[in-house]
Design an enzyme around this catalytic site. Structure first.
Site, PDB file in Angstrom:
ATOM      1  N   CYS A 144      -2.102   1.989   4.295  1.00 52.65           N
ATOM      2  CA  CYS A 144      -1.889   1.876   5.558  1.00 52.65           C
ATOM      3  C   CYS A 144      -1.125   3.075   6.319  1.00 52.65           C
ATOM      4  CB  CYS A 144      -1.397   0.414   5.960  1.00 52.65           C
ATOM      5  SG  CYS A 144      -0.568   0.422   7.623  1.00 52.65           S
TER       6      CYS A 144
ATOM      7  N   CYS B 104       1.759   2.165   8.506  1.00 56.97           N
ATOM      8  CA  CYS B 104       3.143   1.665   7.786  1.00 56.97           C
ATOM      9  C   CYS B 104       3.764   2.693   7.215  1.00 56.97           C
ATOM     10  CB  CYS B 104       2.386   0.755   6.559  1.00 56.97           C
ATOM     11  SG  CYS B 104       1.362  -0.724   7.089  1.00 56.97           S
TER      12      CYS B 104
END
Length: 288
Positions: free
Chosen positions: A34, A37
């Site tokens: 991600c 993230c």
């Protein structure tokens, strides 16, 4: 230096929640693939040192798929906030401002240090579970209303026409109430109180005087000056949706009653239970 703890599996997550007690737990549900993230990772690590009284956990949704599914994680990153194994709130996305705003919102509210004087081990300040928009107080002063006494530094609650008050507290979920902490001046603090629970509406003063309460309290000067926990008949307060307190009089029978801080100590009924975890990603041994 980062204080973030990495969660290795679903059981590890539950263990960390359980061992954190009344501390705020900030959980980053993340994934190695991600991009957002990775972007917010250094911010999360920095916040873990800035708010060192909280517990910061990093949960990889691929390693802990059961936990992610059970908690309803649908996008990464998602940040959840817990205390006493109870979810207080959440925010989604790589937004540093929103993340820190939520940490500040829950950071001090609700923590009861088991080592501190006057604490109640195993229970917490239920302030985060109070639905303030549905709380009210009869005979409150316009200048010094109920909201002022629901936080330690928010001012104080004062009666208006006479010494009596009816305080109605509504919770966002069912709770168990263990004790009350009421801090007030020795001369104007409440003395005789009647407690009612789960009333369909706020009772009036005639009802408060005539109806049978679930418990009556007689507060001493030392109780209110020091704000010590006054234990209730715990077995009678196991499923409380709303709590109403009728202040009948004060310590010196003066015309005005004052409460500097009202703190309700107990536990939410709904908590994260490891027994609720079920495999939702296939049979054991299968890849996710």
């Amino acid at each position: 230096m980062s204080l973030v703890r990495e969660i290795n599996d679903d059981a590890h997550f539950f263990t960390e929640l359980q061992s954190s007690g009344t501390k705020l737990v900030v959980v980053d549900f993340t994934a190695s693939w991600c991009g957002p993230c990775r972007k917010i990772k250094p911010v999360f690590e920095q916040l873990s040192t800035k708010y060192s009284k909280a517990v910061f956990l990093k949960v990889d949704v691929d390693k802990c798929a059961e936990t992610a599914a059970r908690e309803g994680v649908s996008a990464m990153p998602t940040f959840f906030f817990y205390r006493n194994r109870t979810k207080l709130g959440q925010c989604q996305g790589a937004d540093p401002t929103a993340l820190e705003t939520n940490i500040v919102r829950f950071y001090d509210s609700g923590e009861v240090d088991d080592a501190s004087e006057g604490s109640v081990a195993g229970h917490m300040d239920l302030t985060p579970f109070i639905m303030k928009a549905q709380c009210e107080c009869l005979n409150e002063s316009d200048e010094h209303c109920l909201a002022h006494c629901l936080t330690p530094d928010g001012g104080y609650l004062q009666s208006d026409c006479d010494e009596q008050l009816i305080i109605s507290i509504t919770f966002t979920q069912a709770v168990k109430v263990h004790s009350l902490k009421i801090k007030a001046p020795a001369d104007k603090g409440p003395k005789t109180m009647k407690l009612f629970i789960n009333q369909p509406r706020t009772i009036d003063f005639d009802m408060a005087l005539s109806n049978t309460s679930i418990q009556d309290l007689e507060l001493s000067v030392s109780d209110i000056e020091e704000g010590n926990p006054v234990q209730l008949k715990y077995v009678k307060f196991q499923n409380v949706q709303n709590l109403q307190l009728f202040v009948k009089d004060n310590q010196t029978d003066s015309d005005t009653t004052q409460i500097d801080h009202l703190c309700i100590i107990g536990s939410p009924i709904s908590t994260t239970n490891m027994g609720d975890f079920k495999r939702v990603t296939g049979k054991k041994g299968e890849s996710h």
